[in-house]
Design a protein around this motif. Sequence first.
Motif, PDB file in Angstrom:
ATOM      1  N   SER A  62       5.027   1.279  18.384  1.00 12.94           N
ATOM      2  CA  SER A  62       4.565   2.671  18.404  1.00 12.94           C
ATOM      3  C   SER A  62       5.722   3.656  18.413  1.00 12.94           C
ATOM      4  O   SER A  62       5.549   4.818  18.011  1.00 12.94           O
ATOM      5  CB  SER A  62       3.664   2.900  19.622  1.00 12.94           C
ATOM      6  OG  SER A  62       4.415   2.778  20.828  1.00 12.94           O
ATOM      7  N   HIS A  91       0.829  -1.202   0.000  1.00 12.72           N
ATOM      8  CA  HIS A  91       0.000   0.000   0.000  1.00 12.72           C
ATOM      9  C   HIS A  91       0.865   1.255   0.000  1.00 12.72           C
ATOM     10  O   HIS A  91       1.788   1.399   0.810  1.00 12.72           O
ATOM     11  CB  HIS A  91      -0.913  -0.006   1.222  1.00 12.72           C
ATOM     12  CG  HIS A  91      -1.869   1.134   1.280  1.00 12.72           C
ATOM     13  ND1 HIS A  91      -2.850   1.331   0.332  1.00 12.72           N
ATOM     14  CD2 HIS A  91      -1.996   2.159   2.175  1.00 12.72           C
ATOM     15  CE1 HIS A  91      -3.546   2.409   0.632  1.00 12.72           C
ATOM     16  NE2 HIS A  91      -3.041   2.937   1.739  1.00 12.72           N
ATOM     17  N   GLU A 139      -5.425  -4.156   6.496  1.00  7.33           N
ATOM     18  CA  GLU A 139      -5.176  -3.209   7.580  1.00  7.33           C
ATOM     19  C   GLU A 139      -3.700  -2.856   7.725  1.00  7.33           C
ATOM     20  O   GLU A 139      -3.357  -1.993   8.541  1.00  7.33           O
ATOM     21  CB  GLU A 139      -5.684  -3.799   8.907  1.00  7.33           C
ATOM     22  CG  GLU A 139      -7.155  -4.185   8.889  1.00  7.33           C
ATOM     23  CD  GLU A 139      -7.546  -4.996  10.120  1.00  7.33           C
ATOM     24  OE1 GLU A 139      -6.896  -4.804  11.170  1.00  7.33           O
ATOM     25  OE2 GLU A 139      -8.466  -5.838  10.022  1.00  7.33           O
ATOM     26  N   VAL A 140      -2.823  -3.504   6.969  1.00 10.10           N
ATOM     27  CA  VAL A 140      -1.383  -3.293   7.124  1.00 10.10           C
ATOM     28  C   VAL A 140      -0.813  -2.684   5.850  1.00 10.10           C
ATOM     29  O   VAL A 140      -1.435  -2.726   4.785  1.00 10.10           O
ATOM     30  CB  VAL A 140      -0.657  -4.610   7.464  1.00 10.10           C
ATOM     31  CG1 VAL A 140      -1.216  -5.211   8.748  1.00 10.10           C
ATOM     32  CG2 VAL A 140      -0.779  -5.615   6.314  1.00 10.10           C
ATOM     33  N   GLY A 141       0.394  -2.120   5.982  1.00  7.32           N
ATOM     34  CA  GLY A 141       0.995  -1.457   4.844  1.00  7.32           C
ATOM     35  C   GLY A 141       1.446  -2.407   3.749  1.00  7.32           C
ATOM     36  O   GLY A 141       1.258  -2.145   2.561  1.00  7.32           O
ATOM     37  N   ASN A 189       1.095   1.714  14.228  1.00  8.85           N
ATOM     38  CA  ASN A 189       2.149   2.062  13.277  1.00  8.85           C
ATOM     39  C   ASN A 189       1.666   1.768  11.861  1.00  8.85           C
ATOM     40  O   ASN A 189       1.598   0.602  11.457  1.00  8.85           O
ATOM     41  CB  ASN A 189       3.439   1.294  13.577  1.00  8.85           C
ATOM     42  CG  ASN A 189       4.630   1.853  12.833  1.00  8.85           C
ATOM     43  OD1 ASN A 189       4.509   2.307  11.701  1.00  8.85           O
ATOM     44  ND2 ASN A 189       5.792   1.827  13.463  1.00  8.85           N
ATOM     45  N   PRO A 190       1.329   2.801  11.071  1.00  5.25           N
ATOM     46  CA  PRO A 190       0.851   2.560   9.707  1.00  5.25           C
ATOM     47  C   PRO A 190       1.924   2.005   8.783  1.00  5.25           C
ATOM     48  O   PRO A 190       1.602   1.467   7.723  1.00  5.25           O
ATOM     49  CB  PRO A 190       0.397   3.950   9.253  1.00  5.25           C
ATOM     50  CG  PRO A 190       1.174   4.915  10.093  1.00  5.25           C
ATOM     51  CD  PRO A 190       1.341   4.238  11.422  1.00  5.25           C
ATOM     52  N   ARG A 191       3.189   2.112   9.183  1.00  3.43           N
ATOM     53  CA  ARG A 191       4.279   1.568   8.366  1.00  3.43           C
ATOM     54  C   ARG A 191       4.617   0.154   8.870  1.00  3.43           C
ATOM     55  O   ARG A 191       5.743  -0.136   9.256  1.00  3.43           O
ATOM     56  CB  ARG A 191       5.494   2.494   8.437  1.00  3.43           C
ATOM     57  CG  ARG A 191       5.263   3.823   7.735  1.00  3.43           C
ATOM     58  CD  ARG A 191       6.400   4.801   7.963  1.00  3.43           C
ATOM     59  NE  ARG A 191       7.702   4.283   7.570  1.00  3.43           N
ATOM     60  CZ  ARG A 191       8.175   4.289   6.325  1.00  3.43           C
ATOM     61  NH1 ARG A 191       7.428   4.757   5.335  1.00  3.43           N
ATOM     62  NH2 ARG A 191       9.376   3.816   6.066  1.00  3.43           N
ATOM     63  N   THR A 192       3.598  -0.689   8.848  1.00  8.35           N
ATOM     64  CA  THR A 192       3.755  -2.068   9.315  1.00  8.35           C
ATOM     65  C   THR A 192       3.835  -3.008   8.124  1.00  8.35           C
ATOM     66  O   THR A 192       2.955  -3.013   7.259  1.00  8.35           O
ATOM     67  CB  THR A 192       2.583  -2.479  10.220  1.00  8.35           C
ATOM     68  OG1 THR A 192       2.635  -1.716  11.426  1.00  8.35           O
ATOM     69  CG2 THR A 192       2.649  -3.964  10.568  1.00  8.35           C
ATOM     70  N   ALA A 245      -0.425  -2.852  13.819  1.00 10.72           N
ATOM     71  CA  ALA A 245      -0.865  -2.001  12.705  1.00 10.72           C
ATOM     72  C   ALA A 245      -1.662  -0.797  13.192  1.00 10.72           C
ATOM     73  O   ALA A 245      -1.622   0.277  12.570  1.00 10.72           O
ATOM     74  CB  ALA A 245      -1.698  -2.817  11.728  1.00 10.72           C
TER      75      ALA A 245
END
Length: 843
Positions: A581, A354, A643-645, A623-626, A620
């Motif tokens: 986080s 993503h 739900e993950v990057g 941290n959106p950069r997962t 996730a």
Amino acid sequence: MERTPGSPEALVEHALTRLDTDRKIRLLTGSGFWRTHAEPAVGLRSMLLSDGPAGVRGERYDERDPSAVLPCPTAVAASWDPALARRLGRLLAAEARRKGVDVVLGPTVNLHRTPYAGRNFECYSEDPLLSGAIGAATVSGIQSAGVAATVKHYVGNDFETDRFTVDVRIGERALREVYAAPFEHIVRTAAPWALMAAYNSVNGTTMTESPLLDEPLRGEWGFDGLVVSDWFAARSTEGAALGSLDLAMPGPLGPWGEALAAAVEDGRVPLDAVDAKVRNLLRLAARVGALGGPGEDAPAVGAGDPEPQADPDPEPHPEAELDTDTDTDTDTDTDERALLRAAAASGAVLVRNHDALLPFSAGQLRRVAVLGPNAAAARVQGGGSATVHPRQTAGPLDGLRAALGDTVEVTHAPGVRTRPRLRALDHRQMTDPVTGAPGLRVRFHAADGSLVLDELRLTSRLLWLSDTAIEKACTVEVEADVHMPGGGPHRIGVAGSGRFLLTADDAVLVDEDIAKDDPLSGILHPPERSTTHVLAPDRPTRLRLRHEFPAGALAVGFLLGVEAPDSPADEELRRAVALASDADAAVVVVGTDEQLESEGVDRTTLALPGAQDELVRRVAAVNPRTVVVVNSGAPVLLPWRSEVGAVLLTWFPGQEYGHALADILLGRSEPGGRLPMTWPADEASPALRSATPVDGAVAYGDDLDIGYRGWAAGGHRPAYPFGHGLGYTTWEYVAVSDPADLPVDGDAVVAVTLRNTGTRHGRHTVQAYLSREVSGVDRPPLWLAGFTIAEAAPGAETTVSLRLPRRAFAHWAEGWQIEPGRFTVLIGDSAEVHPVRTELRAG
């Protein structure tokens, strides 16, 4: 093979004429668990067979003689790269030669009919064309060095439940077009020197006695190699002898021997049938260099003059090449590791990315959290007979720390625990009470108490197969001083079958006769007995284990395990979330292991074990950069995938896992893989097939609609379709040729032009599927007919040729038939995405 004087076939015939009936029959059963009999009078030495296909074990399962661990076959198939498979085959051959092995028991080309099959990681794909192409290249690579490959398990061994007794019921057309198709392709194009008959029955006849060993294998396909039974699969004297089974393994016991000699003498089995089997065995020996000329000793392994084999992939692989003739061990090790590292990256499949989260820019990272139960431990291989002791392993945490160096802080927490079973100890946790050296002391004793074997071992997972020591012994004693930091309550126990007495500082922990009906399952998936014992914090604990087994046993194996107490689950999870986080990026490594995916057992669920799904969701959320790295050999459910990057599938990727993963995450290598099987979104789809027999049988009622074909036929959408994979650039299909007609006596070729529309150099797998909307023949909605790899720089165009074999247009109807009319050729990125199409007319 020609029978001119001095030719391999002439050697075979000369040796055959010098053997009497008893000596011929003796050759048809193994001399032990892994060896055939020698016959010095005709220049025949013993041949050593060894398990594969993701490494070569050798004669003993011994951590003191480790092996190179290759990516598992699903990872190799995910590369869609026969050239890479061939080079990995050459590596297997080099390992075999180093260990004195003549015959590698692989590749495994059974199909992924169901994602629940426990041995899927050891097979290639749900598609017969892809499995056949990768399998043929592997065979070609192995045999190029004078080592035999053994294609297995012929046929229908597509799951593990009741595999010794189950009857697999397959229609004639599905058998020919789907389940036997990979075997046929390999036999016709790579000429394997050996093939293994499966445990199961097909349509009422056990495979070691099946007429399928004659037709189509030997007759129509022209197979002239050795047919060996799977271990303990040969069950009758006359039934197997009158069929095309050549070698019953293991030995020296079995259904032949004296019983077969009596059957020949009584006329129930003709001597010609025995001669045919001995001829095939001698031919194998000639090919691997185990059969000398008249009056000569047989040469060493690899010294024979095997027939030249077709090379379907002569172009060099652009990533790495293994040179098996280097002058130094250091050079060989460097080449080997480079190949394995490149192979792991080539098979990794990026299924979600993503907003182009990957690859990371190392310069923009200051702290990375590496989380999950598979992050520190390297889950590099599946379980069962494919397992070897690795020379070295690098897990994800190791690989990222090495790649990022001191400039980036790499934090770690497992987050959740997933291992319900005991963990083996290694030499760093044990001391030999006799010498004080790292490891444990092992002593075998005979019935009279005399010492048979006394040795130092480096692991507490121990297995002996057809070893001289265990054949003379009936007890084994293990003793070690165990060092566990901090002491406290630990779970201590044993996994195995038979009589065990386990003590800790003289306190009895286990004293039981542990029963297991199936001796192989008792080794592959042994029952456990354990108890909690408090270890002193300031001194080692003396563990003693005594195991009794029947005299003359072929196999002895068990695990002595010590498991540290787990931290509270909520505390583990909170720590992982806190690290995530506070990080610039989170890498969560989830998956299975060699106990959940293994020979001898099928999975009952596709869900990730333990609370791994919760771990992913919690990380996730902060941290959106997962990035989620999925470390399993076959499909698992990914309910959080949107739900993950990013989601990266790495399979069981072999010993260089951590380094290859770091290469991918940091953009040094592109994840080159495409899915070799469909990944379901849940377990409710009717497209999922069961691996559970009903009344002793499994009916393949889906007929031709295996894998993606079944998903398409039912109109169901999986999580990720067969063939899917993203890489690190984007592609546009510019043009496709219109060949119009299928050649009368050859294959069709379609030219496809693509443009790399991204900013990075890339490789892309171009896939061609056939479809026919109006047909007088019942067909799947589509089926794979060809594939190739395109490669281009940013902004550049490239044209590739897609070869569509004439057989891909044919169906089985008491012979191969091609229905006249138009076939649609769907070309694109997966079984679901076809940006361009053309048509071909069959005459």
